[in-house]
Write a protein that holds these residues in place. Structure first.
Motif, PDB file in Angstrom:
ATOM      1  N   PHE A 241       0.849  -1.185   0.000  1.00  0.00           N
ATOM      2  CA  PHE A 241       0.000   0.000   0.000  1.00  0.00           C
ATOM      3  C   PHE A 241       0.888   1.240   0.000  1.00  0.00           C
ATOM      4  CE2 PHE A 241      -2.602  -3.228   2.251  1.00  0.00           C
ATOM      5  CZ  PHE A 241      -3.623  -3.320   1.324  1.00  0.00           C
ATOM      6  N   LEU A 242       0.736   2.066  -1.014  1.00  0.00           N
ATOM      7  CA  LEU A 242       1.484   3.318  -1.126  1.00  0.00           C
ATOM      8  C   LEU A 242       0.560   4.456  -0.720  1.00  0.00           C
ATOM      9  CD1 LEU A 242       3.021   2.563  -4.633  1.00  0.00           C
ATOM     10  CD2 LEU A 242       4.052   2.123  -2.399  1.00  0.00           C
ATOM     11  N   THR A 243       1.054   5.365   0.084  1.00  0.00           N
ATOM     12  CA  THR A 243       0.193   6.428   0.606  1.00  0.00           C
ATOM     13  C   THR A 243       0.865   7.788   0.497  1.00  0.00           C
ATOM     14  OG1 THR A 243       1.042   6.191   2.868  1.00  0.00           O
ATOM     15  CG2 THR A 243      -0.870   4.844   2.265  1.00  0.00           C
ATOM     16  N   ASN A 244       0.034   8.810   0.538  1.00  0.00           N
ATOM     17  CA  ASN A 244       0.507  10.183   0.614  1.00  0.00           C
ATOM     18  C   ASN A 244      -0.561  11.005   1.324  1.00  0.00           C
ATOM     19  OD1 ASN A 244       2.194  12.386   0.309  1.00  0.00           O
ATOM     20  ND2 ASN A 244       2.624  11.936  -1.856  1.00  0.00           N
ATOM     21  N   GLU A 245      -0.164  12.123   1.894  1.00  0.00           N
ATOM     22  CA  GLU A 245      -1.106  12.955   2.640  1.00  0.00           C
ATOM     23  C   GLU A 245      -0.898  14.421   2.279  1.00  0.00           C
ATOM     24  OE1 GLU A 245       1.295  11.290   4.675  1.00  0.00           O
ATOM     25  OE2 GLU A 245       0.174   9.403   4.563  1.00  0.00           O
ATOM     26  N   ILE A 246      -1.957  15.178   2.407  1.00  0.00           N
ATOM     27  CA  ILE A 246      -1.901  16.635   2.295  1.00  0.00           C
ATOM     28  C   ILE A 246      -2.648  17.213   3.494  1.00  0.00           C
ATOM     29  CG2 ILE A 246      -2.581  18.671   0.963  1.00  0.00           C
ATOM     30  CD1 ILE A 246      -2.401  17.035  -1.558  1.00  0.00           C
ATOM     31  N   TYR A 247      -2.018  18.145   4.202  1.00  0.00           N
ATOM     32  CA  TYR A 247      -2.632  18.799   5.360  1.00  0.00           C
ATOM     33  C   TYR A 247      -3.032  20.218   4.963  1.00  0.00           C
ATOM     34  CZ  TYR A 247      -0.524  14.915   7.876  1.00  0.00           C
ATOM     35  OH  TYR A 247      -0.168  13.653   8.290  1.00  0.00           O
ATOM     36  N   VAL A 248      -4.249  20.574   5.274  1.00  0.00           N
ATOM     37  CA  VAL A 248      -4.752  21.875   4.838  1.00  0.00           C
ATOM     38  C   VAL A 248      -5.446  22.614   5.981  1.00  0.00           C
ATOM     39  CG1 VAL A 248      -5.022  21.229   2.411  1.00  0.00           C
ATOM     40  CG2 VAL A 248      -6.892  20.820   3.997  1.00  0.00           C
ATOM     41  N   GLN A 249      -5.430  23.930   5.869  1.00  0.00           N
ATOM     42  CA  GLN A 249      -6.123  24.803   6.810  1.00  0.00           C
ATOM     43  C   GLN A 249      -7.489  25.164   6.239  1.00  0.00           C
ATOM     44  OE1 GLN A 249      -5.910  25.952   9.744  1.00  0.00           O
ATOM     45  NE2 GLN A 249      -3.808  26.062  10.458  1.00  0.00           N
ATOM     46  N   THR A 250      -8.246  24.160   5.803  1.00  0.00           N
ATOM     47  CA  THR A 250      -9.550  24.382   5.178  1.00  0.00           C
ATOM     48  C   THR A 250     -10.514  23.322   5.697  1.00  0.00           C
ATOM     49  OG1 THR A 250      -8.413  25.153   3.182  1.00  0.00           O
ATOM     50  CG2 THR A 250     -10.760  24.654   2.981  1.00  0.00           C
ATOM     51  N   ASP A 251     -11.767  23.689   5.900  1.00  0.00           N
ATOM     52  CA  ASP A 251     -12.734  22.709   6.379  1.00  0.00           C
ATOM     53  C   ASP A 251     -13.242  21.836   5.235  1.00  0.00           C
ATOM     54  OD1 ASP A 251     -15.074  23.947   5.088  1.00  0.00           O
ATOM     55  OD2 ASP A 251     -14.824  25.533   6.578  1.00  0.00           O
ATOM     56  N   GLU A 252     -13.927  20.743   5.585  1.00  0.00           N
ATOM     57  CA  GLU A 252     -14.369  19.763   4.593  1.00  0.00           C
ATOM     58  C   GLU A 252     -15.417  20.313   3.627  1.00  0.00           C
ATOM     59  OE1 GLU A 252     -14.006  15.229   5.788  1.00  0.00           O
ATOM     60  OE2 GLU A 252     -15.399  16.298   7.110  1.00  0.00           O
ATOM     61  N   VAL A 253     -16.225  21.258   4.084  1.00  0.00           N
ATOM     62  CA  VAL A 253     -17.261  21.802   3.211  1.00  0.00           C
ATOM     63  C   VAL A 253     -16.636  22.439   1.975  1.00  0.00           C
ATOM     64  CG1 VAL A 253     -19.097  23.521   3.030  1.00  0.00           C
ATOM     65  CG2 VAL A 253     -18.909  22.124   5.095  1.00  0.00           C
ATOM     66  N   ARG A 254     -15.562  23.194   2.171  1.00  0.00           N
ATOM     67  CA  ARG A 254     -14.904  23.844   1.041  1.00  0.00           C
ATOM     68  C   ARG A 254     -14.063  22.862   0.232  1.00  0.00           C
ATOM     69  NH1 ARG A 254     -12.841  29.578   3.744  1.00  0.00           N
ATOM     70  NH2 ARG A 254     -14.899  30.268   4.486  1.00  0.00           N
ATOM     71  N   LEU A 255     -13.617  21.795   0.877  1.00  0.00           N
ATOM     72  CA  LEU A 255     -12.785  20.815   0.182  1.00  0.00           C
ATOM     73  C   LEU A 255     -13.600  19.849  -0.664  1.00  0.00           C
ATOM     74  CD1 LEU A 255     -10.293  19.781   3.019  1.00  0.00           C
ATOM     75  CD2 LEU A 255      -9.766  21.165   1.011  1.00  0.00           C
ATOM     76  N   ALA A 256     -14.859  19.637  -0.293  1.00  0.00           N
ATOM     77  CA  ALA A 256     -15.671  18.579  -0.909  1.00  0.00           C
ATOM     78  C   ALA A 256     -15.710  18.644  -2.443  1.00  0.00           C
ATOM     79  CB  ALA A 256     -17.078  18.592  -0.330  1.00  0.00           C
ATOM     80  N   PRO A 257     -15.971  19.785  -3.066  1.00  0.00           N
ATOM     81  CA  PRO A 257     -16.022  19.811  -4.540  1.00  0.00           C
ATOM     82  C   PRO A 257     -14.707  19.379  -5.186  1.00  0.00           C
ATOM     83  CG  PRO A 257     -17.027  21.791  -3.624  1.00  0.00           C
ATOM     84  CD  PRO A 257     -16.346  21.111  -2.490  1.00  0.00           C
ATOM     85  N   ILE A 258     -13.592  19.830  -4.620  1.00  0.00           N
ATOM     86  CA  ILE A 258     -12.278  19.470  -5.170  1.00  0.00           C
ATOM     87  C   ILE A 258     -12.017  17.976  -4.973  1.00  0.00           C
ATOM     88  CG2 ILE A 258      -9.795  19.886  -4.987  1.00  0.00           C
ATOM     89  CD1 ILE A 258     -10.484  22.698  -3.937  1.00  0.00           C
ATOM     90  N   LEU A 259     -12.350  17.487  -3.784  1.00  0.00           N
ATOM     91  CA  LEU A 259     -12.128  16.069  -3.484  1.00  0.00           C
ATOM     92  C   LEU A 259     -13.024  15.188  -4.364  1.00  0.00           C
ATOM     93  CD1 LEU A 259     -10.407  14.296  -1.660  1.00  0.00           C
ATOM     94  CD2 LEU A 259     -12.223  14.393   0.049  1.00  0.00           C
ATOM     95  N   ASN A 260     -14.260  15.611  -4.563  1.00  0.00           N
ATOM     96  CA  ASN A 260     -15.176  14.843  -5.421  1.00  0.00           C
ATOM     97  C   ASN A 260     -14.650  14.750  -6.851  1.00  0.00           C
ATOM     98  OD1 ASN A 260     -16.902  14.472  -3.277  1.00  0.00           O
ATOM     99  ND2 ASN A 260     -18.255  16.169  -3.830  1.00  0.00           N
ATOM    100  N   ALA A 261     -14.087  15.826  -7.349  1.00  0.00           N
ATOM    101  CA  ALA A 261     -13.521  15.815  -8.697  1.00  0.00           C
ATOM    102  C   ALA A 261     -12.318  14.877  -8.783  1.00  0.00           C
ATOM    103  CB  ALA A 261     -13.115  17.235  -9.100  1.00  0.00           C
ATOM    104  N   ALA A 262     -11.517  14.870  -7.736  1.00  0.00           N
ATOM    105  CA  ALA A 262     -10.355  13.973  -7.711  1.00  0.00           C
ATOM    106  C   ALA A 262     -10.788  12.514  -7.693  1.00  0.00           C
ATOM    107  CB  ALA A 262      -9.483  14.282  -6.496  1.00  0.00           C
TER     108      ALA A 262
END
Length: 542
Positions: A241-262
């Motif tokens: 299992f290969l993994t990577n992470e990104i830490y952000v100063q943003t809540d999930e509501v604002r992240l959801a559209p970007i994450l859904n596209a990914a």
């Protein structure tokens, strides 16, 4: 006689090598005669396992104390992490009570459904330790007093087992009444096809395996020892299992559209996760990516990195303690793309955001009042946390190394009161301590820390100090202040201490003329052979 269940104490049996030959022959015979599996079926089962490139696992946690909330389960977390690191996909974790039928049903189901099954709990000498019997029931096997286990238990518990013949060990139905068994001997009563896995020098007792079921004790320390066997028995060399992470100063509501596209673009080959946290000093959401293909993982990472708001990404290292020694060497040598970074774990408690100017910089400073420093740079050059001055980081390790060279590990402790200076110092000392003592005869000796408690400390400060003790696995000594009397009390209670590492700034009162190794009797007349090792100016003042 054995059939009358008078199962108590003994005479000496044959040597263990002979035992193994007998047991191996017995296993082959019992697998065909006493279970529903024929030799052909067992071979087919092994072939199916070897042909599968993806290994799965189920974990069964057994115990009334868990289901009733009397004891917190940490075993499933540890086993899941271990299996994940070995390329095994954990599909289900089940927590069940000490009931034979429930355990039997779960083990039978898991054994058919998953490549590997790990059970934890219920293999001791008491009435509620019924896991071996339940597994025998679930896998349709008889129980046997296994010769190797009988020999080990005889030796360890100094018991005798009369009328026991290792050449013809007795067997019993799974529902045999065990109250007449010697309590220690009960732990040798295992399913007939059991295999033993020994770890010489690690554990006295072996791990028992029945088919694809690994039976482990419920005590976490013993379970962790058994898990070492999984590195050989369960490792999947063809699947990582290969993994990577990104830490952000943003809540999930604002992240959801970007994450859904990914997910829409990469979801067929990459798994995404979003994990918000509350009250963390440096990020609000952790985004994870997982794949078995490095190129696809990298593509997903690059996509998210480019689509997320540029000023929201935080360069955060969750393994700051483990990687501290390497980071410090990079700072000293000016190596690496991020040689200016040194991250020190921070408390989540009592956070206050303060904006201030740092000399020769325009960085934004965001730190927790009275809590430890963090050097945490975003790719855009913004800075979260008090600045650990690079020149101090370069100079101070030499003082620390000299101290650890002069004195034995048991003769050194670090002063820690939860402030910024001493927190940075602790991080550097712990890195040097770990690097120096790892693999040596002192490996396992905990770093000593001295907390001189002031009058009416903030509860948040006390909590942070306790969190830090756990995070760095410190042996913490607490004495009442002020500093002078606290040091004196500590040395009286621990006369073996010859050096106390303390953090200070040159601008602090009476600190301008302190030497790196300052004789303690110059500070107060106490003990002429003790020194305070002064590591200066860790945190750049505002």
């Amino acid at each position: 006689m054995w059939n009358d269940l008078h199962l108590c104490p003994s005479r000496q049996g044959p040597n263990s090598a002979r035992y193994r030959l007998i047991v191996e022959h017995f296993f082959a015979r019992e697998q065909c005669m006493m279970t529903s599996k024929t030799a052909d079926e067992l071979s087919a089962f092994a072939i199916r396992r070897s042909m599968s490139s993806k290994c799965t696992a189920g974990i069964i946690i057994i115990g009334d104390e868990i289901t009733k909330g009397k004891v917190a389960d940490t075993n499933s977390h540890y086993v899941a992490q271990k299996l994940y690191s070995l390329g095994v996909d954990v599909r289900k974790i089940s927590v069940i009570p000490d009931e034979v039928d429930v355990i039997a049903e779960e083990v039978a189901l898991f054994s058919k459904k998953f490549t590997h099954v790990v059970t934890a709990g219920g293999i001791g000498p008491t009435h509620d330790d019924i896991t071996y019997q339940a597994i025998a029931h679930g896998l349709q096997e008889r129980l046997i007093l296994l010769p190797d286990l009988v020999a080990l238990i005889k030796s360890h518990f100094k018991i005798t087992v009369p009328d026991y013949d290792p050449l013809n060990p007795p067997t019993f139905p799974w529902d045999v009444e065990t109250t007449s068994f010697d309590p220690a001997l009960k732990m040798a009563l295992v399913p007939a096809s059991s295999r033993l896995h020994h770890a010489n020098g690690v554990s006295v007792f072996p791990m028992v395996q029945v088919n694809n079921v690994y039976i482990m004790p419920g005590i976490p320390q013993y379970l962790k020892r058994c898990c070492r066997h999984l590195e050989i028995l369960a490792r999947n060399p063809d699947y990582a299992f290969l993994t990577n992470e990104i830490y952000v100063q943003t809540d999930e509501v604002r992240l959801a559209p970007i994450l859904n596209a990914a997910v829409k673009q990469f979801g067929a080959h990459v798994s995404f996760g979003s994990y918000p946290v509350i009250g963390h000093s440096y990020y609000r959401t952790k985004l994870t990516m997982e794949s078995t293909n490095q190129a696809r993982l990298d593509a997903a990472y690059q996509y998210l990195s480019s689509e997320l708001p540029a000023d929201s990404i935080v360069s955060y290292d969750p393994m700051a303690i483990e990687r501290a020694a390497e980071a410090i060497q990079d700072i000293i040598g000016g190596k690496g793309a991020h040689h200016h970074e040194l991250q020190v774990p921070v408390s989540n408690a009592y956070q206050t955001t303060v904006k201030t100017a740092v000399p020769t910089s325009i960085y934004q400073v965001n730190f927790s009042r009275q809590f430890p420093p963090f050097v945490n740079w975003s790719p855009q050059g913004k800075f979260w946390g008090p600045l650990v001055h690079p020149s101090a980081v370069k100079a101070s390790p030499f003082t620390i190394e000299e101290c650890l060279s002069r004195y034995q590990p048991s003769e050194v402790c670090v002063s820690f009161n939860g402030g910024k200076d001493c927190s940075a110092l602790l991080h550097l000392i712990h890195a040097a301590w770990t690097k120096r003592n790892k693999g040596s005869t002192t490996d396992g000796l905990r770093l000593r820390a001295l907390y001189i408690r002031g009058q009416d400390p903030f509860p948040e400060m006390e909590q942070f100090i306790e969190d830090t003790r756990q995070r760095y696995d410190l042996e913490l000594w607490t004495v009442p202040g002020p500093v002078r009397s606290g040091l004196k009390m500590a040395l009286n209670e621990h006369p073996e201490i010859k050096a106390i590492l303390m953090g200070t700034r040159r601008s602090d009162p009476h600190s301008a003329n302190l030497q790196a190794f300052q004789t303690l009797c110059l500070i107060f007349k106490c003990r002429r052979n003790s020194f305070v090792c002064v590591c200066e100016e860790f945190v750049k003042s505002r």
